[in-house]
Design a protein around this motif. Structure first.
Motif, PDB file in Angstrom:
ATOM      1  N   ARG A  74       0.925  -1.197   0.069  1.00 40.84           N
ATOM      2  CA  ARG A  74      -0.048   0.003   0.205  1.00 40.84           C
ATOM      3  C   ARG A  74       0.785   1.152  -0.003  1.00 40.84           C
ATOM      4  O   ARG A  74       1.930   1.189   0.533  1.00 40.84           O
ATOM      5  N   ILE A  75       0.557   2.104  -0.891  1.00 42.31           N
ATOM      6  CA  ILE A  75       1.258   3.458  -0.869  1.00 42.31           C
ATOM      7  C   ILE A  75       0.267   4.643  -0.936  1.00 42.31           C
ATOM      8  O   ILE A  75      -0.694   4.752  -1.584  1.00 42.31           O
ATOM      9  N   THR A  76       0.831   5.712  -0.066  1.00 40.88           N
ATOM     10  CA  THR A  76      -0.011   6.777   0.246  1.00 40.88           C
ATOM     11  C   THR A  76       0.931   7.926  -0.608  1.00 40.88           C
ATOM     12  O   THR A  76       1.914   8.010  -0.336  1.00 40.88           O
ATOM     13  N   LEU A  77       0.117   8.351  -1.697  1.00 41.28           N
ATOM     14  CA  LEU A  77       0.736   9.381  -2.621  1.00 41.28           C
ATOM     15  C   LEU A  77       0.615  10.772  -2.005  1.00 41.28           C
ATOM     16  O   LEU A  77      -0.049  10.937  -0.958  1.00 41.28           O
ATOM     17  N   PRO A  78       1.342  11.832  -2.559  1.00 39.65           N
ATOM     18  CA  PRO A  78       1.607  13.007  -1.910  1.00 39.65           C
ATOM     19  C   PRO A  78       0.121  13.708  -1.740  1.00 39.65           C
ATOM     20  O   PRO A  78      -0.225  14.441  -0.760  1.00 39.65           O
ATOM     21  N   GLY A  79      -0.797  13.483  -2.638  1.00 41.83           N
ATOM     22  CA  GLY A  79      -2.180  14.044  -2.458  1.00 41.83           C
ATOM     23  C   GLY A  79      -3.173  13.171  -1.514  1.00 41.83           C
ATOM     24  O   GLY A  79      -4.315  13.819  -1.257  1.00 41.83           O
ATOM     25  N   GLY A  80      -2.672  12.200  -0.936  1.00 43.69           N
ATOM     26  CA  GLY A  80      -3.367  11.556   0.029  1.00 43.69           C
ATOM     27  C   GLY A  80      -4.151  10.436  -0.508  1.00 43.69           C
ATOM     28  O   GLY A  80      -4.352   9.514   0.317  1.00 43.69           O
ATOM     29  N   ARG A  81      -4.085  10.019  -1.650  1.00 55.08           N
ATOM     30  CA  ARG A  81      -4.715   8.934  -2.497  1.00 55.08           C
ATOM     31  C   ARG A  81      -3.926   7.750  -2.013  1.00 55.08           C
ATOM     32  O   ARG A  81      -2.558   7.520  -1.993  1.00 55.08           O
ATOM     33  N   THR A  82      -4.465   6.456  -1.538  1.00 48.87           N
ATOM     34  CA  THR A  82      -3.948   5.083  -1.409  1.00 48.87           C
ATOM     35  C   THR A  82      -4.173   4.471  -2.491  1.00 48.87           C
ATOM     36  O   THR A  82      -5.223   4.424  -2.997  1.00 48.87           O
ATOM     37  N   THR A  83      -2.987   3.813  -2.816  1.00 48.88           N
ATOM     38  CA  THR A  83      -3.139   3.090  -4.070  1.00 48.88           C
ATOM     39  C   THR A  83      -2.241   1.832  -3.907  1.00 48.88           C
ATOM     40  O   THR A  83      -1.764   1.670  -2.606  1.00 48.88           O
ATOM     41  N   THR A  84      -2.056   0.896  -4.881  1.00 53.90           N
ATOM     42  CA  THR A  84      -1.360  -0.504  -4.585  1.00 53.90           C
ATOM     43  C   THR A  84      -0.404  -0.721  -5.436  1.00 53.90           C
ATOM     44  O   THR A  84      -0.459  -0.196  -6.745  1.00 53.90           O
ATOM     45  N   ALA A  85       0.880  -0.975  -5.026  1.00 52.23           N
ATOM     46  CA  ALA A  85       2.057  -1.303  -6.209  1.00 52.23           C
ATOM     47  C   ALA A  85       1.642  -2.522  -6.927  1.00 52.23           C
ATOM     48  O   ALA A  85       1.552  -3.569  -6.398  1.00 52.23           O
ATOM     49  N   LEU A  86       1.738  -2.087  -8.312  1.00 54.39           N
ATOM     50  CA  LEU A  86       1.522  -3.195  -9.202  1.00 54.39           C
ATOM     51  C   LEU A  86       2.812  -3.840  -9.607  1.00 54.39           C
ATOM     52  O   LEU A  86       2.903  -5.099  -9.742  1.00 54.39           O
TER      53      LEU A  86
END
Length: 107
Positions: A74-86
């Motif tokens: 799980r990665i939280t990007l600078p804008g606050g969006r949480t995403t997944t490392a593909l």
């Protein structure tokens, strides 16, 4: 000697929770590494995920070569969006004057 990507180029800060595997209750993650220097760019690129399926990545992260971020993290990007490392790719070029780095494509 392997050179690292210069820290001055890693202008963003992300948070990474390394993927540890699945349990009976769902995915397990390690302790969050906060304030990780990175360079983040919006990207729309087709990549193969850890299971070999073709998916669309929406963000590209460039970080130091020692980033602990296996696919599924799980990665939280600078804008606050949480995403997944593909996908996670380590770039090195021993003997050449180019810096080593880790590239993560996120969904």
């Amino acid at each position: 000697m392997v050179r690292r990507v210069p820290g001055r180029l890693l202008r963003h800060r992300i948070a990474v929770e390394p993927y540890l595997g699945d349990s009976a209750y769902g995915p397990r993650f390690g302790p969050q590494a906060a304030d990780v220097p990175a360079l983040v760019a919006a990207a729309h690129k087709q990549v193969a995920d850890k299971d070999g399926r073709t998916v669309t990545a929406t963000a590209q992260v460039i970080a130091a070569p020692d980033l602990d971020c296996p696919p599924g993290s799980r990665i939280t990007l600078p804008g606050g969006r949480t995403t997944t490392a593909l996908t996670v790719n380590e770039h090195t070029a021993p003997g050449l004057p180019v810096p080593a780095s880790t590239e993560v494509m996120c969904g």
